[in-house]
Motif scaffolding. Structure first.
Motif, mmCIF file in Angstrom:
data_model
loop_
_atom_site.group_PDB
_atom_site.id
_atom_site.type_symbol
_atom_site.label_atom_id
_atom_site.label_comp_id
_atom_site.label_asym_id
_atom_site.label_seq_id
_atom_site.Cartn_x
_atom_site.Cartn_y
_atom_site.Cartn_z
ATOM 1 N N ALA A 131 0.851 -1.184 0.000
ATOM 2 C CA ALA A 131 0.000 0.000 0.000
ATOM 3 C C ALA A 131 0.885 1.231 0.000
ATOM 4 O O ALA A 131 2.101 1.133 0.232
ATOM 5 C CB ALA A 131 -0.924 -0.004 1.224
ATOM 6 N N ALA A 132 0.283 2.365 -0.272
ATOM 7 C CA ALA A 132 1.059 3.596 -0.330
ATOM 8 C C ALA A 132 1.760 3.844 1.001
ATOM 9 O O ALA A 132 1.112 3.872 2.045
ATOM 10 C CB ALA A 132 0.149 4.763 -0.663
ATOM 11 N N TYR A 139 9.685 5.475 -5.267
ATOM 12 C CA TYR A 139 9.519 4.654 -4.064
ATOM 13 C C TYR A 139 8.174 3.934 -3.990
ATOM 14 O O TYR A 139 7.964 3.087 -3.127
ATOM 15 C CB TYR A 139 9.710 5.504 -2.803
ATOM 16 N N TYR A 140 7.242 4.274 -4.909
ATOM 17 C CA TYR A 140 5.944 3.604 -4.890
ATOM 18 C C TYR A 140 5.398 3.501 -6.303
ATOM 19 O O TYR A 140 5.451 4.456 -7.082
ATOM 20 C CB TYR A 140 4.950 4.359 -4.005
ATOM 21 N N GLU A 141 4.866 2.304 -6.628
ATOM 22 C CA GLU A 141 4.288 2.073 -7.947
ATOM 23 C C GLU A 141 3.000 1.289 -7.791
ATOM 24 O O GLU A 141 2.929 0.336 -7.006
ATOM 25 C CB GLU A 141 5.266 1.288 -8.825
ATOM 26 N N SER A 142 1.985 1.698 -8.526
ATOM 27 C CA SER A 142 0.742 0.934 -8.585
ATOM 28 C C SER A 142 0.219 0.999 -10.017
ATOM 29 O O SER A 142 0.878 1.554 -10.899
ATOM 30 C CB SER A 142 -0.291 1.499 -7.606
ATOM 31 N N ASP A 143 -0.967 0.471 -10.254
ATOM 32 C CA ASP A 143 -1.534 0.509 -11.600
ATOM 33 C C ASP A 143 -1.915 1.914 -12.025
ATOM 34 O O ASP A 143 -2.096 2.184 -13.216
ATOM 35 C CB ASP A 143 -2.765 -0.404 -11.680
ATOM 36 N N THR A 144 -2.056 2.807 -11.057
ATOM 37 C CA THR A 144 -2.542 4.146 -11.381
ATOM 38 C C THR A 144 -1.568 5.268 -11.059
ATOM 39 O O THR A 144 -1.648 6.338 -11.658
ATOM 40 C CB THR A 144 -3.860 4.427 -10.632
ATOM 41 N N VAL A 145 -0.671 5.061 -10.092
ATOM 42 C CA VAL A 145 0.225 6.151 -9.704
ATOM 43 C C VAL A 145 1.641 5.642 -9.479
ATOM 44 O O VAL A 145 1.849 4.498 -9.073
ATOM 45 C CB VAL A 145 -0.254 6.861 -8.413
ATOM 46 N N ASP A 146 2.598 6.492 -9.770
ATOM 47 C CA ASP A 146 4.003 6.272 -9.415
ATOM 48 C C ASP A 146 4.453 7.500 -8.639
ATOM 49 O O ASP A 146 4.310 8.634 -9.115
ATOM 50 C CB ASP A 146 4.879 6.115 -10.667
ATOM 51 N N TRP A 147 5.030 7.274 -7.469
ATOM 52 C CA TRP A 147 5.465 8.381 -6.633
ATOM 53 C C TRP A 147 6.975 8.374 -6.487
ATOM 54 O O TRP A 147 7.611 7.314 -6.434
ATOM 55 C CB TRP A 147 4.806 8.316 -5.256
ATOM 56 N N ASP A 148 7.526 9.565 -6.383
ATOM 57 C CA ASP A 148 8.977 9.726 -6.364
ATOM 58 C C ASP A 148 9.396 10.734 -5.301
ATOM 59 O O ASP A 148 8.608 11.607 -4.906
ATOM 60 C CB ASP A 148 9.465 10.223 -7.726
ATOM 61 N N VAL A 149 10.670 10.615 -4.888
ATOM 62 C CA VAL A 149 11.281 11.615 -4.025
ATOM 63 C C VAL A 149 12.684 11.859 -4.558
ATOM 64 O O VAL A 149 13.317 10.942 -5.111
ATOM 65 C CB VAL A 149 11.300 11.152 -2.542
ATOM 66 N N ALA A 150 13.171 13.068 -4.437
ATOM 67 C CA ALA A 150 14.500 13.429 -4.920
ATOM 68 C C ALA A 150 15.261 14.164 -3.838
ATOM 69 O O ALA A 150 14.664 14.778 -2.949
ATOM 70 C CB ALA A 150 14.397 14.307 -6.165
ATOM 71 N N ASN A 151 16.611 14.062 -3.882
ATOM 72 C CA ASN A 151 17.426 14.865 -2.971
ATOM 73 C C ASN A 151 18.066 16.049 -3.682
ATOM 74 O O ASN A 151 18.767 16.838 -3.070
ATOM 75 C CB ASN A 151 18.481 14.004 -2.271
#
Length: 394
Positions: free
Chosen positions: A342-343, A378-390
């Motif tokens: 899960a997210a 850091y997170y992938e699903s069928d509808t969303v991909d989430w990212d973080v950067a430094n």
């Protein structure tokens, strides 16, 4: 205990000391792209606490300790003021935020001995045979050197960390990938192969997933919007005749880079120069040397066309496709590592794992191609991909 070579930055503030720093890095197995002559970047590296910064020579030592020239810095501190102090050396551990190591000798050969000893000790936990470091000289309030050494090597410096930035990638306007942690950047797939948007080449479908809504969400926060291009392997060269030599494979990479640059005109939301290429299994050959040539051709041509090259992959993808090829210094890497049902909560730190194995149990940004990542999916699903950067590239 020893540090990874990727945790060490050598900083020099004049041409002679820069040459000394390069020599010390070579002896110690530190990539040339981790030698910098940029005071602004050196400040960021030192204040982050994530690197062992070694000031090579008097001008660099003076600059970090006093900034007597009043050079521009991220904290906008006035001339004569810095937050930095000198850490005991030699050392093979990180000194912490705002500490650096002084490798400044009375004479050039002493600076070389200090820089060599301190860099070598950091990665090997022992001094090089036959060399004893001389005493280092104290910093002085003397303006000298330059805030940015003009050298080819300085152009290869990796991006220093500047904070945490949350964003998303891909998605469609029907379900735009809006990160609940924030939207300071968005990466959208413009297309792949030789075509913008969604297309099918020799039975292989590339999806052009670019969400104008997600891009606008980032722009509303005065953020960064990037384009990504799905790279096809050597079998798709010349109308799917296939590349039979490294030269043909390299040309195929260049052709795809040209298509990516041309596609930018269709995406006015993109406001940054870095173009990422998606390198993941599906279209690649078992001949890793041909695969390498395609990737290197793409990266070189992106640079030639006036943009900055970036690569999206992961240690396992990279090992399978390229046999763990080392990327050219200066390539921005965007890594995938997600094992969440899960997210997850918003990541509160960004600590890359150097030389990440395949597979790695580490839940965090994992390095591939010999370069620490600046962006982590850091997170992938069928509808969303989430990212973080430094850090956010140009």
């Amino acid at each position: 205990m020893a540090l990874s070579s990727h945790q060490i930055i050598l900083y020099a503030a004049d041409d002679n000391d820069f040459s000394i720093a390069l020599a010390a890095a070579a002896v110690s197995g530190i990539p040339a792209c981790q030698v910098t002559g940029n005071f602004f970047d050196a400040w960021i590296y030192t204040s982050s606490g994530e690197y062992l910064v070694i000031a090579v020579g008097g001008p660099a030592n003076n600059a970090l300790y006093y900034n007597p020239c009043g050079w521009s810095n991220p904290d906008q501190e006035p001339q004569g003021t810095t937050p930095f102090d000198i850490a005991p050396a030699p050392r093979d551990t990180l000194p912490g935020a705002n500490w650096y190591v002084n490798a400044s000798g009375n004479q050039a050969h002493q600076t070389l001995e200090l820089a060599t000893c301190f860099t070598y000790f950091a990665v090997h936990a022992s001094l090089p045979s036959g060399i004893t470091p001389p005493p280092a000289i104290s910093p002085m309030y003397i303006c000298g050197g330059s805030s940015n050494i003009s050298c080819v090597c300085s152009l290869m410096t990796p991006l220093p960390p500047t904070g945490l930035y949350y964003g998303a990638d891909l998605g469609t306007n029907q379900i735009p990938p809006i990160n609940a942690c924030g939207m300071t950047f968005y990466i959208g797939q413009m297309g792949g192969g030789l075509n913008a948007g969604t297309s099918t080449t020799c039975g292989y479908t590339v999806f052009g997933n670019f969400s104008t809504l997600a891009a606008q969400a980032a722009l509303n926060n005065k953020g960064a919007v990037y384009g990504e291009w799905f790279l096809l392997g050597p079998a798709f060269y010349n109308g799917c005749v296939g590349a039979s030599s490294q030269e043909e494979a390299y040309q195929w990479g260049m052709q795809q880079a040209n298509a990516a640059v041309t596609a930018l005109a269709q995406f006015p939301e993109i406001n940054r120069r870095t173009i990422f290429t998606d390198v993941e299994p599906g279209s690649w050959s078992t001949n890793t040397s041909l695969n390498q040539a395609v990737i290197l051709g793409f990266l070189a041509q992106i640079k030639q066309r006036g943009h900055e090259p970036g690569v999206y992959s992961s240690p396992c993808f990279w090992q399978e496709i390229t046999a763990s090829m080392m990327l050219p210094c200066g390539t921005v890497t965007w890594t995938a590592e997600f094992s969440y049902a899960a997210a997850p909560a918003c990541p509160s730190h960004f600590i890359p794992q150097p030389y990440a194995p395949c597979p790695s149990p580490y839940v965090g940004p994992q390095a591939f191609g010999g370069i620490l990542p600046n962006i982590w999916q850091y997170y992938e699903s069928d509808t969303v991909d989430w990212d973080v950067a430094n850090a956010l590239p140009d």
